[in-house]
Design a protein around this motif. Structure first.
Motif, PDB file in Angstrom:
ATOM      1  N   ARG A   7      83.217  46.349 -90.061  1.00 43.41           N
ATOM      2  CA  ARG A   7      84.457  46.814 -90.639  1.00 43.41           C
ATOM      3  C   ARG A   7      84.742  47.911 -91.643  1.00 43.41           C
ATOM      4  O   ARG A   7      85.741  48.497 -91.707  1.00 43.41           O
ATOM      5  CB  ARG A   7      85.118  45.442 -91.141  1.00 43.41           C
ATOM      6  CG  ARG A   7      85.278  44.460 -90.112  1.00 43.41           C
ATOM      7  CD  ARG A   7      86.097  43.015 -90.780  1.00 43.41           C
ATOM      8  NE  ARG A   7      85.943  41.919 -89.914  1.00 43.41           N
ATOM      9  CZ  ARG A   7      86.802  41.941 -88.966  1.00 43.41           C
ATOM     10  NH1 ARG A   7      87.714  42.857 -88.755  1.00 43.41           N
ATOM     11  NH2 ARG A   7      86.661  40.788 -88.218  1.00 43.41           N
ATOM     12  N   SER A  10      84.702  53.488 -89.532  1.00 39.49           N
ATOM     13  CA  SER A  10      85.714  54.032 -88.840  1.00 39.49           C
ATOM     14  C   SER A  10      85.766  53.781 -87.261  1.00 39.49           C
ATOM     15  O   SER A  10      84.910  53.256 -86.901  1.00 39.49           O
ATOM     16  CB  SER A  10      86.065  55.633 -88.957  1.00 39.49           C
ATOM     17  OG  SER A  10      85.254  56.257 -88.373  1.00 39.49           O
ATOM     18  N   ILE A  11      86.932  53.840 -86.540  1.00 36.21           N
ATOM     19  CA  ILE A  11      86.917  53.511 -85.255  1.00 36.21           C
ATOM     20  C   ILE A  11      86.103  54.342 -84.544  1.00 36.21           C
ATOM     21  O   ILE A  11      85.227  53.998 -83.539  1.00 36.21           O
ATOM     22  CB  ILE A  11      88.244  53.692 -84.483  1.00 36.21           C
ATOM     23  CG1 ILE A  11      89.197  52.392 -85.202  1.00 36.21           C
ATOM     24  CG2 ILE A  11      88.561  53.462 -83.328  1.00 36.21           C
ATOM     25  CD1 ILE A  11      90.754  52.277 -84.638  1.00 36.21           C
ATOM     26  N   GLU A  59      90.908  44.697 -82.739  1.00 29.21           N
ATOM     27  CA  GLU A  59      91.750  44.193 -83.965  1.00 29.21           C
ATOM     28  C   GLU A  59      92.200  45.574 -84.804  1.00 29.21           C
ATOM     29  O   GLU A  59      93.268  45.362 -85.179  1.00 29.21           O
ATOM     30  CB  GLU A  59      90.859  43.633 -85.085  1.00 29.21           C
ATOM     31  CG  GLU A  59      90.493  42.102 -84.395  1.00 29.21           C
ATOM     32  CD  GLU A  59      89.538  41.306 -85.280  1.00 29.21           C
ATOM     33  OE1 GLU A  59      89.013  41.855 -86.302  1.00 29.21           O
ATOM     34  OE2 GLU A  59      88.954  40.102 -85.009  1.00 29.21           O
ATOM     35  N   LEU A  60      91.466  46.464 -84.975  1.00 26.27           N
ATOM     36  CA  LEU A  60      91.894  47.660 -85.599  1.00 26.27           C
ATOM     37  C   LEU A  60      93.024  48.364 -84.860  1.00 26.27           C
ATOM     38  O   LEU A  60      94.178  48.857 -85.401  1.00 26.27           O
ATOM     39  CB  LEU A  60      90.824  48.530 -85.910  1.00 26.27           C
ATOM     40  CG  LEU A  60      89.629  48.220 -86.720  1.00 26.27           C
ATOM     41  CD1 LEU A  60      88.553  49.073 -86.773  1.00 26.27           C
ATOM     42  CD2 LEU A  60      90.373  47.983 -88.229  1.00 26.27           C
ATOM     43  N   GLU A  61      92.956  48.359 -83.582  1.00 24.13           N
ATOM     44  CA  GLU A  61      94.047  49.010 -82.758  1.00 24.13           C
ATOM     45  C   GLU A  61      95.275  48.302 -82.930  1.00 24.13           C
ATOM     46  O   GLU A  61      96.628  48.970 -82.767  1.00 24.13           O
ATOM     47  CB  GLU A  61      93.498  49.270 -81.241  1.00 24.13           C
ATOM     48  CG  GLU A  61      92.468  50.314 -81.149  1.00 24.13           C
ATOM     49  CD  GLU A  61      91.920  50.636 -79.836  1.00 24.13           C
ATOM     50  OE1 GLU A  61      92.170  49.824 -79.108  1.00 24.13           O
ATOM     51  OE2 GLU A  61      91.093  51.565 -79.571  1.00 24.13           O
ATOM     52  N   GLU A  63      96.443  46.390 -85.256  1.00 23.42           N
ATOM     53  CA  GLU A  63      96.805  46.649 -86.537  1.00 23.42           C
ATOM     54  C   GLU A  63      97.783  47.754 -86.517  1.00 23.42           C
ATOM     55  O   GLU A  63      98.578  48.024 -87.041  1.00 23.42           O
ATOM     56  CB  GLU A  63      96.055  46.765 -87.561  1.00 23.42           C
ATOM     57  CG  GLU A  63      95.173  45.358 -88.110  1.00 23.42           C
ATOM     58  CD  GLU A  63      94.159  45.449 -89.032  1.00 23.42           C
ATOM     59  OE1 GLU A  63      93.974  46.434 -89.550  1.00 23.42           O
ATOM     60  OE2 GLU A  63      93.560  44.553 -89.363  1.00 23.42           O
ATOM     61  N   LYS A  64      97.224  49.069 -85.962  1.00 22.76           N
ATOM     62  CA  LYS A  64      97.732  50.332 -85.794  1.00 22.76           C
ATOM     63  C   LYS A  64      98.962  50.208 -85.083  1.00 22.76           C
ATOM     64  O   LYS A  64     100.076  50.783 -85.453  1.00 22.76           O
ATOM     65  CB  LYS A  64      96.948  51.360 -85.281  1.00 22.76           C
ATOM     66  CG  LYS A  64      95.781  52.037 -85.989  1.00 22.76           C
ATOM     67  CD  LYS A  64      95.059  52.971 -85.412  1.00 22.76           C
ATOM     68  CE  LYS A  64      94.049  53.617 -86.310  1.00 22.76           C
ATOM     69  NZ  LYS A  64      93.454  54.812 -85.807  1.00 22.76           N
TER      70      LYS A  64
END
Length: 68
Positions: A7, A10-11, A59-61, A63-64
């Motif tokens: 986490r 970065s992506i 999960e990160l995508e 959130e974006k």
């Protein structure tokens, strides 16, 4: 690699590590077929790391998309 370490990245960095992990898994599969792999648990750990990275990327995508 645990989830908290992933986490922090970065992506792009996660995707690079994901490519490396997939290559490592392929290497382990070849070693297993040829009989050179002595510790088969390594494959399990790499598969779990791959799944963990994919989950965190998703999960990160998500959130974006929620922010946009």
């Amino acid at each position: 690699m645990n989830a908290s370490e992933i986490r922090k990245l970065s992506i792009g960095e996660i995707e690079a590590k994901l490519v490396d992990a997939r290559e490592e898994l392929m290497k382990f599969r070849f070693q297993q077929v040829t009989g050179q792999l002595t510790d088969t648990n390594q494959m399990r750990f790499v598969r779990r790391d791959i799944a963990r990275m994919i989950t965190i990327i998703n999960e990160l995508e998500a959130e974006k998309e929620g922010e946009a």
